[in-house]
Design a protein around this motif. Sequence first.
Motif, PDB file in Angstrom:
ATOM      1  N   GLY A 208       0.817  -1.211   0.000  1.00 22.98           N
ATOM      2  CA  GLY A 208       0.000   0.000   0.000  1.00 22.98           C
ATOM      3  C   GLY A 208       0.846   1.255   0.000  1.00 22.98           C
ATOM      4  N   VAL A 209       0.293   2.332   0.546  1.00 23.99           N
ATOM      5  CA  VAL A 209       0.942   3.645   0.487  1.00 23.99           C
ATOM      6  C   VAL A 209       0.877   4.324   1.857  1.00 23.99           C
ATOM      7  N   ILE A 210       1.973   4.943   2.238  1.00 21.22           N
ATOM      8  CA  ILE A 210       2.017   5.810   3.416  1.00 21.22           C
ATOM      9  C   ILE A 210       2.218   7.237   2.939  1.00 21.22           C
ATOM     10  N   SER A 211       1.385   8.151   3.424  1.00 21.70           N
ATOM     11  CA  SER A 211       1.520   9.576   3.123  1.00 21.70           C
ATOM     12  C   SER A 211       2.140  10.283   4.313  1.00 21.70           C
ATOM     13  N   LYS A 244       8.970   0.919  -2.843  1.00 25.38           N
ATOM     14  CA  LYS A 244       9.085   0.793  -4.306  1.00 25.38           C
ATOM     15  C   LYS A 244       8.886   2.110  -5.037  1.00 25.38           C
ATOM     16  N   GLY A 245       8.440   3.161  -4.348  1.00 22.87           N
ATOM     17  CA  GLY A 245       8.203   4.410  -5.047  1.00 22.87           C
ATOM     18  C   GLY A 245       8.059   5.588  -4.104  1.00 22.87           C
ATOM     19  N   ALA A 298       5.334   4.348  -1.564  1.00 25.23           N
ATOM     20  CA  ALA A 298       4.685   3.080  -1.924  1.00 25.23           C
ATOM     21  C   ALA A 298       5.483   1.907  -1.370  1.00 25.23           C
ATOM     22  N   PHE A 299       4.788   1.006  -0.690  1.00 31.84           N
ATOM     23  CA  PHE A 299       5.396  -0.198  -0.120  1.00 31.84           C
ATOM     24  C   PHE A 299       4.858  -1.435  -0.836  1.00 31.84           C
ATOM     25  N   LYS A 300       5.750  -2.320  -1.233  1.00 30.60           N
ATOM     26  CA  LYS A 300       5.319  -3.561  -1.864  1.00 30.60           C
ATOM     27  C   LYS A 300       4.799  -4.528  -0.799  1.00 30.60           C
ATOM     28  N   PRO A 301       4.081  -5.577  -1.189  1.00 28.97           N
ATOM     29  CA  PRO A 301       3.717  -6.617  -0.229  1.00 28.97           C
ATOM     30  C   PRO A 301       4.980  -7.277   0.332  1.00 28.97           C
TER      31      PRO A 301
END
Length: 359
Positions: A208-211, A244-245, A298-301
């Motif tokens: 998912g994503v951390i802001s 990842k991003g 962005a974090f991968k599984p």
Amino acid sequence: MYNNTFGNIFRLTSFGESHGKAIGGVIDGFPAGITIDMEFIQKELNRRRPGQSAITTARKEADEVEFLSGIYEGVSTGCPIGFAVWNTNQHSNDYDNMKDVYRPSHADYTYTQKYGIRDHRGGGRSSARETIARVVAGALAKLALRQLGISITAFTSQVGPFKLDKDYTTYDLTSIENNPVRCPDQDLARQMADYIFRIKGEGDTIGGVISCVIKGCPVGLGQPVFGKLHAALGNAMLSINAVKGFEYGQGFSNMELKGSQQNDIFYNNNGETGFRSNRSGGIQGGISNGQDIYFRVAFKPVATVLMEQPTVDIHGNETILKARGRHDPCVLPRAVPIVEAMAAMTLLDYYLLDKASTL
């Protein structure tokens, strides 16, 4: 192995492995005279530690930090700050079946090819447990930034298909600790938690994503060419396991807009320069402009899944691996304080660098 040091003036050198005796670090360049709130530092570590909810790894660690130097009578002395967090709950036998096997999407293969040796127990140095040192250093950086009126808040904004659909300014970011996912939307947080728990039951993982939002940053941090503030933040975030991003401001969104629609228009705000919008994410030309800095990571599984997967061993023989042990089905809840820590270290470092930019 080198490049275990982060930063320019404010620097962290970390050490330790997942199943070694301890994780720790040495911090150089931390200003003298800062009151060290031990309770706050431990609270930050508690946000990162394993076993805090049903949707995180079951490994039980107190993760209590022991400071060895650089602090006297509760105040920083300006000398190197040494610290250690002792590992107490390793289950190294859980990794015996993967000693000679490359785990898919892990660092096992590249690590072995580079160094010719690896610690297979929990990933050794490449384990996310190394981030303990970052959280300690980040907590200290937060204490210094607090005196400057700078605050940093990260939160989970997406887990798999579940994501926030409004601007961060519409949410109460003080509420993220009210749920185990650390999402400011409580209803969505419950959906995220249920989804993570279901994925965990399947033996699988999800990303998912951390802001993150930085408030109170002064104008002028960052350099115009190779020391851009957003590049430094991106470097910090991309050094975190499973990232990842990175994007800041508008990032990849609204790319259909024209320049006239994207620009942040200046105006005279009672004698001061103001902005009509903040699509730049608080950074222009690589330099902070005084507005909120906001970015997404962005974090991968998680690569370790508790189900059978085809792979090869160190001799090139094809085999089947079924991982054992205690693993996170989703890193996001525990990664929130890590994102904040890396942002805090970057901001303090660049604040100190800025002090050297003019006489």
